[in-house]
Scaffold this motif. Structure first.
Motif, PDB file in Angstrom:
ATOM      1  N   ARG A 104      -7.191   0.970  -5.186  1.00  0.00           N
ATOM      2  CA  ARG A 104      -6.128   1.738  -4.523  1.00  0.00           C
ATOM      3  C   ARG A 104      -4.757   1.219  -4.948  1.00  0.00           C
ATOM      4  O   ARG A 104      -4.534   0.017  -4.998  1.00  0.00           O
ATOM      5  CB  ARG A 104      -6.278   1.597  -3.001  1.00  0.00           C
ATOM      6  N   SER A 105      -3.874   2.154  -5.273  1.00  0.00           N
ATOM      7  CA  SER A 105      -2.487   1.761  -5.570  1.00  0.00           C
ATOM      8  C   SER A 105      -1.561   2.347  -4.512  1.00  0.00           C
ATOM      9  O   SER A 105      -1.100   1.649  -3.622  1.00  0.00           O
ATOM     10  CB  SER A 105      -2.092   2.196  -6.982  1.00  0.00           C
ATOM     11  N   GLY A 106      -1.304   3.670  -4.596  1.00  0.00           N
ATOM     12  CA  GLY A 106      -0.465   4.303  -3.578  1.00  0.00           C
ATOM     13  C   GLY A 106      -1.269   4.925  -2.448  1.00  0.00           C
ATOM     14  O   GLY A 106      -0.715   5.314  -1.421  1.00  0.00           O
ATOM     15  N   GLY A 107      -2.575   5.086  -2.648  1.00  0.00           N
ATOM     16  CA  GLY A 107      -3.441   5.609  -1.586  1.00  0.00           C
ATOM     17  C   GLY A 107      -3.298   7.098  -1.303  1.00  0.00           C
ATOM     18  O   GLY A 107      -3.594   7.553  -0.198  1.00  0.00           O
ATOM     19  N   HIS A 108      -2.882   7.892  -2.305  1.00  0.00           N
ATOM     20  CA  HIS A 108      -2.620   9.319  -2.036  1.00  0.00           C
ATOM     21  C   HIS A 108      -3.782  10.243  -2.350  1.00  0.00           C
ATOM     22  O   HIS A 108      -3.657  11.462  -2.196  1.00  0.00           O
ATOM     23  CB  HIS A 108      -1.401   9.793  -2.834  1.00  0.00           C
ATOM     24  N   ASN A 109      -4.869   9.725  -2.846  1.00  0.00           N
ATOM     25  CA  ASN A 109      -5.948  10.632  -3.252  1.00  0.00           C
ATOM     26  C   ASN A 109      -6.377  11.523  -2.083  1.00  0.00           C
ATOM     27  O   ASN A 109      -6.739  11.021  -1.008  1.00  0.00           O
ATOM     28  CB  ASN A 109      -7.136   9.813  -3.769  1.00  0.00           C
ATOM     29  N   PHE A 110      -6.333  12.844  -2.308  1.00  0.00           N
ATOM     30  CA  PHE A 110      -6.653  13.799  -1.236  1.00  0.00           C
ATOM     31  C   PHE A 110      -8.066  13.571  -0.712  1.00  0.00           C
ATOM     32  O   PHE A 110      -8.348  13.790   0.467  1.00  0.00           O
ATOM     33  CB  PHE A 110      -6.645  15.247  -1.742  1.00  0.00           C
ATOM     34  N   ALA A 111      -8.977  13.214  -1.620  1.00  0.00           N
ATOM     35  CA  ALA A 111     -10.406  13.209  -1.288  1.00  0.00           C
ATOM     36  C   ALA A 111     -10.918  11.830  -0.865  1.00  0.00           C
ATOM     37  O   ALA A 111     -12.122  11.643  -0.693  1.00  0.00           O
ATOM     38  CB  ALA A 111     -11.203  13.708  -2.499  1.00  0.00           C
ATOM     39  N   GLY A 112     -10.038  10.882  -0.708  1.00  0.00           N
ATOM     40  CA  GLY A 112     -10.437   9.557  -0.234  1.00  0.00           C
ATOM     41  C   GLY A 112     -11.148   8.707  -1.271  1.00  0.00           C
ATOM     42  O   GLY A 112     -11.882   7.787  -0.916  1.00  0.00           O
ATOM     43  N   TRP A 113     -10.888   8.936  -2.550  1.00  0.00           N
ATOM     44  CA  TRP A 113     -11.585   8.164  -3.591  1.00  0.00           C
ATOM     45  C   TRP A 113     -11.112   6.718  -3.650  1.00  0.00           C
ATOM     46  O   TRP A 113     -11.768   5.891  -4.277  1.00  0.00           O
ATOM     47  CB  TRP A 113     -11.394   8.818  -4.966  1.00  0.00           C
ATOM     48  N   SER A 114      -9.965   6.427  -3.052  1.00  0.00           N
ATOM     49  CA  SER A 114      -9.501   5.028  -3.053  1.00  0.00           C
ATOM     50  C   SER A 114      -9.800   4.331  -1.726  1.00  0.00           C
ATOM     51  O   SER A 114      -9.289   3.246  -1.460  1.00  0.00           O
ATOM     52  CB  SER A 114      -8.001   4.973  -3.374  1.00  0.00           C
ATOM     53  N   VAL A 115     -10.635   4.972  -0.915  1.00  0.00           N
ATOM     54  CA  VAL A 115     -11.013   4.409   0.387  1.00  0.00           C
ATOM     55  C   VAL A 115     -12.504   4.099   0.329  1.00  0.00           C
ATOM     56  O   VAL A 115     -13.275   4.894  -0.212  1.00  0.00           O
ATOM     57  CB  VAL A 115     -10.777   5.475   1.496  1.00  0.00           C
ATOM     58  N   GLY A 116     -12.929   2.958   0.872  1.00  0.00           N
ATOM     59  CA  GLY A 116     -14.363   2.660   0.837  1.00  0.00           C
ATOM     60  C   GLY A 116     -14.743   1.577   1.825  1.00  0.00           C
ATOM     61  O   GLY A 116     -13.879   0.921   2.414  1.00  0.00           O
ATOM     62  N   GLU A 117     -16.044   1.381   1.966  1.00  0.00           N
ATOM     63  CA  GLU A 117     -16.538   0.454   2.988  1.00  0.00           C
ATOM     64  C   GLU A 117     -16.799  -0.948   2.455  1.00  0.00           C
ATOM     65  O   GLU A 117     -17.144  -1.841   3.206  1.00  0.00           O
ATOM     66  CB  GLU A 117     -17.817   1.020   3.606  1.00  0.00           C
ATOM     67  N   GLY A 118     -16.686  -1.134   1.127  1.00  0.00           N
ATOM     68  CA  GLY A 118     -16.909  -2.465   0.553  1.00  0.00           C
ATOM     69  C   GLY A 118     -15.589  -3.225   0.454  1.00  0.00           C
ATOM     70  O   GLY A 118     -14.909  -3.453   1.459  1.00  0.00           O
ATOM     71  N   LEU A 119     -15.222  -3.582  -0.776  1.00  0.00           N
ATOM     72  CA  LEU A 119     -13.951  -4.281  -1.015  1.00  0.00           C
ATOM     73  C   LEU A 119     -12.942  -3.285  -1.581  1.00  0.00           C
ATOM     74  O   LEU A 119     -13.192  -2.667  -2.616  1.00  0.00           O
ATOM     75  CB  LEU A 119     -14.180  -5.421  -2.021  1.00  0.00           C
ATOM     76  N   VAL A 120     -11.820  -3.135  -0.889  1.00  0.00           N
ATOM     77  CA  VAL A 120     -10.739  -2.301  -1.424  1.00  0.00           C
ATOM     78  C   VAL A 120      -9.782  -3.210  -2.196  1.00  0.00           C
ATOM     79  O   VAL A 120      -9.210  -4.148  -1.624  1.00  0.00           O
ATOM     80  CB  VAL A 120      -9.990  -1.559  -0.290  1.00  0.00           C
ATOM     81  N   VAL A 121      -9.676  -2.942  -3.495  1.00  0.00           N
ATOM     82  CA  VAL A 121      -8.752  -3.712  -4.332  1.00  0.00           C
ATOM     83  C   VAL A 121      -7.423  -2.962  -4.316  1.00  0.00           C
ATOM     84  O   VAL A 121      -7.279  -1.907  -4.936  1.00  0.00           O
ATOM     85  CB  VAL A 121      -9.289  -3.852  -5.775  1.00  0.00           C
ATOM     86  N   ASP A 122      -6.487  -3.503  -3.559  1.00  0.00           N
ATOM     87  CA  ASP A 122      -5.226  -2.807  -3.315  1.00  0.00           C
ATOM     88  C   ASP A 122      -4.146  -3.390  -4.233  1.00  0.00           C
ATOM     89  O   ASP A 122      -3.937  -4.602  -4.267  1.00  0.00           O
ATOM     90  CB  ASP A 122      -4.837  -2.998  -1.844  1.00  0.00           C
ATOM     91  N   LEU A 123      -3.455  -2.488  -4.957  1.00  0.00           N
ATOM     92  CA  LEU A 123      -2.442  -2.947  -5.935  1.00  0.00           C
ATOM     93  C   LEU A 123      -1.028  -2.600  -5.490  1.00  0.00           C
ATOM     94  O   LEU A 123      -0.090  -2.668  -6.293  1.00  0.00           O
ATOM     95  CB  LEU A 123      -2.755  -2.316  -7.300  1.00  0.00           C
ATOM     96  N   PHE A 124      -0.894  -2.233  -4.235  1.00  0.00           N
ATOM     97  CA  PHE A 124       0.396  -1.731  -3.754  1.00  0.00           C
ATOM     98  C   PHE A 124       1.515  -2.771  -3.881  1.00  0.00           C
ATOM     99  O   PHE A 124       2.682  -2.434  -4.011  1.00  0.00           O
ATOM    100  CB  PHE A 124       0.244  -1.273  -2.302  1.00  0.00           C
ATOM    101  N   ARG A 125       1.109  -4.082  -3.831  1.00  0.00           N
ATOM    102  CA  ARG A 125       2.148  -5.117  -3.933  1.00  0.00           C
ATOM    103  C   ARG A 125       2.562  -5.374  -5.372  1.00  0.00           C
ATOM    104  O   ARG A 125       3.510  -6.118  -5.611  1.00  0.00           O
ATOM    105  CB  ARG A 125       1.629  -6.423  -3.336  1.00  0.00           C
ATOM    106  N   MET A 126       1.859  -4.787  -6.324  1.00  0.00           N
ATOM    107  CA  MET A 126       2.170  -5.046  -7.750  1.00  0.00           C
ATOM    108  C   MET A 126       3.199  -4.024  -8.213  1.00  0.00           C
ATOM    109  O   MET A 126       2.873  -2.963  -8.735  1.00  0.00           O
ATOM    110  CB  MET A 126       0.883  -5.020  -8.575  1.00  0.00           C
ATOM    111  N   LYS A 127       4.473  -4.330  -7.961  1.00  0.00           N
ATOM    112  CA  LYS A 127       5.557  -3.358  -8.103  1.00  0.00           C
ATOM    113  C   LYS A 127       6.541  -3.703  -9.214  1.00  0.00           C
ATOM    114  O   LYS A 127       7.647  -3.173  -9.243  1.00  0.00           O
ATOM    115  CB  LYS A 127       6.323  -3.261  -6.784  1.00  0.00           C
TER     116      LYS A 127
END
Ligand SMILES: Cc1cc2nc3c(=O)[nH]c(=O)nc-3n(C[C@H](O)[C@H](O)[C@H](O)COP(=O)(O)OP(=O)(O)OC[C@H]3O[C@@H](n4cnc5c(N)ncnc54)[C@H](O)[C@@H]3O)c2cc1C
Length: 507
Positions: A104-127
């Motif tokens: 996940r980067s910005g988290g805008h995917n309409f269909a929730g492809w960047s959302v999950g129940e395992g480990l979410v690797v979030d890149l939002f802080r990499m700016k």
């Protein structure tokens, strides 16, 4: 993109809440018999950024994406990565233990492809946004939102294309193509890519470009996010767009079919300098529907007026209202973002920083398609009828189209992973709601399905960054004749299918 703030301006509504549920399988946080080090602590110890577990403060905020409709999904952990090494540690940790990953980067995917129940690797802080010596290329981190990127480049006198939403991030935008008011003049966002730093499924970090890992580079530029690896840096060629004429007009809603058909003929013959969007909007609560055209003209400001007047000539009647103003690029984009009275930090999704003011999205269903040719008046009438059909049950119903063509269409379909170069525009039906009941969701689904049934036979494909709620044969719809090569890249770089989501390549 018509978004929640447009809706608030048009009608107003309340914020959707998310339910918190479920105990999940995966790595245990407690001890079983003998005391052992919690594996998550191992990952935590390897990261510069923060690993957030369900028991940690801030967990609910850390798992939020743009849409509140995914708030019920509770990941085992969210890794707020700050460095490429953090991302490598996450990939190695998850693959060693068989924990499903979502990126996940910005988290805008309409269909929730960047959302999950395992480990979410979030890149939002990499700016990181930095300019290479001489200014020929710019490096942008995957989490730098459109407004942040534009603001950071402004002092350097440089511009990059973005979409029309201030908070979308390059992680998904560029890997899926990336369209906006600059597309007809400069091509897709991904057409400006020079290289990308990528963390692969085995945890290695490589730089992909036309010279190094050329197949991977080809796939990353429009072949869909969350498939081949995790991009931690995008190197792009800036565009030459110091000024932009921001324009908008409102049209008689009773003449919507004529305006829609005229808009399509207008953009088909317009100069590349013209970027445009049309929206037919039915706000919730019975507020008056509206037909709006807006966009940016990127040529000489004094050449804009005759081009903009062409729409009224083709429609055969004038708009109810129109305005056009030449502005510096950053100022024009802030108008596009509807952030002209906000600071860069305020123009962010609420919860992402203390000053952020933009509301999150709620619930959305949509049917977007790409089109090769302008609709006839009769076809435009059927689109407008489908838009107007059905009871108002608290949802906003929008038909929206964005202009393509121009330089976008002069790249060959196989030269980049983005196949549909013959598309003249993308058009879709969007239903948005804040907290719908099950019955309201069903009504919304029926409305979107009916709209999709009208446009499907007229269309030539789909845009992976506007994933449709229902889309048969998505492999061909999104990727056309490039799908076999994308599968082959996927097999070479992610044989074990570490990077996957419900519509990932090879799934
Ligand atoms: C309100 C709104 C307006 C929009 N307007 C436009 C527009 O004008 N033009 C346009 O083209 N699109 C637009 N979009 C669509 C947008 O481009 C896509 O949703 C895009 O994928 C979002 O990127 P993200 O990083 O914000 O989202 P995310 O949900 O974080 O990511 C989207 C996809 O990319 C993957 N991904 C994310 N980061 C990376 C990475 N670093 N490396 C590899 N894969 C990654 C994810 O796993 C997911 O599959 C809009 C969306 C919204 C919600």
């Amino acid at each position: 993109m018509w978004n929640r703030r447009n809706l608030l301006r048009a009608g107003g509504a309340t914020v959707a809440g998310g339910a918190a549920v479920a105990v999940l399988p995966g790595v245990s946080h407690g001890s079983t018999g003998r005391r052992r080090r919690d594996p998550w602590e191992t990952l935590r110890g390897r990261m510069t950024g923060r690993l957030v577990l369900p028991s940690d403060e801030g967990y609910d905020l850390s798992r939020q994406s743009h849409y509140a409709m995914y708030d019920a999904v509770r990941p085992q952990a969210v890794a707020l990565c700050e460095t490429t090494a953090d991302v490598q540690a996450c990939v190695r940790f998850a693959t060693e233990r068989g924990i499903p990953l979502r990126v996940r980067s910005g988290g805008h995917n309409f269909a929730g492809w960047s959302v999950g129940e395992g480990l979410v690797v979030d890149l939002f802080r990499m700016k990181n946004v930095s300019v290479t010596p001489g200014g020929t290329t710019v490096h942008v981190g995957p989490g730098s939102t459109s407004i942040e990127t534009i603001s950071a480049l402004e002092p350097h006198g440089l511009q990059l294309p973005t979409g029309t939403c201030p908070t979308v991030a390059p992680g998904g935008f560029l890997t899926g193509g990336g369209i906006g008011h600059q597309t007809r003049k400069f091509g897709l966002g991904s057409d400006r890519l020079v290289s990308a730093q990528v963390v692969l499924a085995d945890g290695r970090a490589v730089r992909a470009s036309e010279r190094e890992h050329p197949d991977l580079f080809w796939a990353l530029a429009g072949g869909g996010g969350g498939n081949y690896g995790i991009v931690t840096d995008f190197e792009q060629r800036p565009v030459d767009a110091p000024t932009m004429v921001f324009y908008q007009s409102m049209w008689d809603v009773d003449r919507a079919p004529e305006v829609l058909a005229a808009w399509q003929r207008w953009i088909a013959d317009a100069p590349d300098d013209l970027g445009s969007m049309i929206a037919l909007v039915r706000p919730p609560g019975g507020a008056a529907p509206l037909v709006a055209v807006s966009g940016g003209y990127l040529g000489a400001p004094d050449a804009a007026d005759p081009v903009l007047a062409g729409l009224a000539d083709l429609a055969g009647f004038p708009p109810l209202f129109s305005s056009a103003e030449p502005l510096a690029y950053g100022a024009a984009m802030r108008r596009v973002f509807q952030c002209d009275v906000l600071t860069t930090m305020q123009c962010q999704r609420e919860g992402t920083n203390p000053d952020a003011q933009l509301p999150r999205g709620g619930f959305q269903q949509d049917a977007f398609r790409l089109f090769r040719r302008p609709l006839t008046l009769g076809e435009a009438e059927s689109v407008v009828s489908a838009w107007a059909a059905g009871a108002d049950d608290g949802q906003s119903r929008v038909v929206q189209a964005m202009a393509l063509g121009g330089r976008f269409g002069r790249t060959a379909a196989r030269d980049t992973a983005f196949w549909h170069r013959d598309a003249g525009y993308v058009l879709g039906f969007v239903s948005q709601h804040y907290a719908p009941t099950d019955a309201e969701r069903e009504t919304a689904a029926g409305w979107v399905r009916a709209g999709g049934a009208v446009i499907d036979p007229l269309s030539s494909g789909g845009y992976v960054n506007f994933p449709s709620t229902e889309l048969r044969n998505w492999q061909t719809k999104y990727y056309g004749g490039n799908y076999p090569r994308l599968r082959s890249v996927k097999r070479s770089y992610d044989f074990s299918n570490v990077f996957r989501h419900p519509r990932s390549v090879g799934s």
